[in-house]
Design an enzyme around this catalytic site. Structure first.
Site, PDB file in Angstrom:
ATOM      1  CB  ALA A  55      39.021  32.971  98.523  1.00  0.00           C
ATOM      2  CG  ASP A 244      36.402  29.995 100.057  1.00  0.00           C
ATOM      3  OD1 ASP A 244      36.398  28.835  99.619  1.00  0.00           O
ATOM      4  OD2 ASP A 244      36.037  30.988  99.398  1.00  0.00           O
TER       5      ASP A 244
HETATM    6  O1  MRU Z   1      31.255  29.855  96.754  1.00  0.00           O
HETATM    7  P1  MRU Z   1      32.466  30.082  95.881  1.00  0.00           P
HETATM    8  O2  MRU Z   1      32.259  29.683  94.469  1.00  0.00           O
HETATM    9  O3  MRU Z   1      33.000  31.482  96.045  1.00  0.00           O
HETATM   10  O4  MRU Z   1      33.527  29.103  96.503  1.00  0.00           O
HETATM   11  C1  MRU Z   1      34.817  29.033  95.947  1.00  0.00           C
HETATM   12  C2  MRU Z   1      35.662  27.993  96.550  1.00  0.00           C
HETATM   13  O5  MRU Z   1      35.257  27.273  97.440  1.00  0.00           O
HETATM   14  C3  MRU Z   1      37.089  27.904  96.072  1.00  0.00           C
HETATM   15  O6  MRU Z   1      37.556  26.596  96.217  1.00  0.00           O
HETATM   16  C4  MRU Z   1      37.948  28.830  96.933  1.00  0.00           C
HETATM   17  O7  MRU Z   1      37.453  30.135  96.912  1.00  0.00           O
HETATM   18  C5  MRU Z   1      39.353  28.846  96.507  1.00  0.00           C
HETATM   19  S1  MRU Z   1      39.510  29.778  95.037  1.00  0.00           S
HETATM   20  C6  MRU Z   1      41.033  29.918  94.475  1.00  0.00           C
END
Ligand code: MRU
Length: 365
Positions: A55, A244
């Site tokens: 995110a 996210d």
């Molecule tokens: O699909 P992604 O790899 O973008 O998903 C990322 C996540 O689910 C993380 O846990 C979230 O973005 C938190 S990152 C600090």
């Protein structure tokens, strides 16, 4: 964070002060490759195809995407086209809309001739802010980890389970959930991490394992379904995950599978914390199930898997029978009642509207 002794961030500007450079996360853990983004299209592809992900990093790349767009034209309609193209790349992470709204507001308030420099300056500020925010999350999270370690009688190993990748690769630096672990390890707390592999894209086994290994943090990759068993046997002291999008009422949207870990943690009295920066809170959303758009991605991410073969090359292979249908839901919602607390840059709070407003009182107005 360092990669083989060299400090890196996940996104930075090249020497020409215009080209945006990122680590191509689709090539990790086997190949460390830097990609240059020189256009709005490059930025949208990088987010959509997950060269960059997580995110906070999606937000930072969105901001630089707006800046790259201004190199191609800076009229009001160029701002609108860039905003729309970037916004639709990935729907779930709040940080993307947050960064794009910020840039759009700034740019539309300026004369077209001033927009290019202002966009680069603001994108750089968003990145710097993310680094200090994530470091503060790490310090507050490490306080919490240290208190738990003492409460348990300072065992030789404190076991923390995490899901997906919420480390420095998911942010500009430090990360959220893993930032707490990095700072705690720096303070001398003997942490061992259980890293969920996180099917279908395997951010746990490819990215979390890679970055923990590079920082020398003890860890073991487990299958996504093993966490419940480990918790039942007292082998998990704490869970920390990222998010996210988190609603104003404290519901947490994170990588699919997070909800099941929270249920297992609840059933086994394992504290379940979520680490997040302010930019991940969606103050307009109240009910996670109703108000958060959940991304679905290509079914090929489920039917296929990629990895390194003996010869060293990375290849993709098919897992399922020819023609099998697959559904690829990328995120799920963990209701606030299953979350022990939030670790933010301002401190730790209850996972509730009141908890969040205690830390962000300006949002009560
Ligand atoms: O699909 P992604 O790899 O973008 O998903 C990322 C996540 O689910 C993380 O846990 C979230 O973005 C938190 S990152 C600090």
């Amino acid at each position: 964070m360092k990669v083989d002794g060299t400090p890196y961030r996940t996104i930075w500007l090249a020497d020409d002060h215009r080209t945006v450079q990122v680590i191509d996360q689709t090539r990790l853990p086997h190949v460390f490759e830097i990609k240059s983004l020189t256009s709005l299209n490059d930025a949208t592809v990088a987010i959509r195809d997950m060269l960059v992900r997580g995110a906070p990093l999606i937000g930072a790349t969105g901001a630089y995407g707006m800046a790259l767009a201004m190199t191609e034209g800076s009229s009001d309609s160029c701002v609108a086209i860039a905003y729309d193209a970037l916004f639709e790349t990935r729907p779930t992470a709040s940080n993307l809309g947050w960064a794009l709204n910020d840039l759009r507001k700034l740019l539309l308030g300026l004369a077209p001739g001033d927009r290019l420099c202002a966009a680069y300056a603001r994108a750089a500020e968003i990145c710097e802010d993310d680094v200090s925010t994530c470091h503060s999350i790490g310090q507050h999270g490490a306080d919490l980890i240290g208190a738990l370690w003492e409460q348990k009688g300072k065992p030789d190993q404190l076991n923390i389970l995490t899901h997906c990748n919420a480390g420095w690769l998911a942010a500009v630096d430090w990360g959220t959930a893993l930032s707490a672990i990095y700072v705690a390890v720096e303070r001398g707390i003997p942490i061992h991490v259980w890293a969920d592999e996180t099917r279908p894209r395997n951010q746990g086994s490819s990215l979390t394992a890679w970055e923990l290994g590079k920082q020398g943090v003890q860890h073991t990759v487990i299958t996504d379904n093993a966490g419940g068993h480990l918790m039942q046997h007292g082998l998990v002291d704490m869970c920390i995950v990222g998010t996210d999008r988190t609603t104003a009422s404290g519901d947490v949207c994170n990588k699919v599978g997070t909800y099941l870990k929270a249920l297992a943690a609840h059933d086994n009295n394992v504290p379940f914390y979520v680490a997040l920066p302010h930019s991940t809170i969606d103050w307009e959303a109240q009910d996670g199930l109703r108000d958060i758009p959940i991304e679905t991605r290509s079914c090929e991410e489920v039917t296929h898997i990629s990895g390194k073969v003996r010869e060293g090359e990375t290849v993709s292979v098919q897992l399922t029978p020819d023609g099998t249908e697959a559904l690829n839901i990328a995120f799920d919602i963990t209701p606030a009642c299953y979350v022990t607390g939030f670790i933010t840059e301002r401190g730790v709070c209850d996972a509730s509207a009141d908890g969040l407003l205690d830390l962000y009182p300006e949002r009560a107005l």
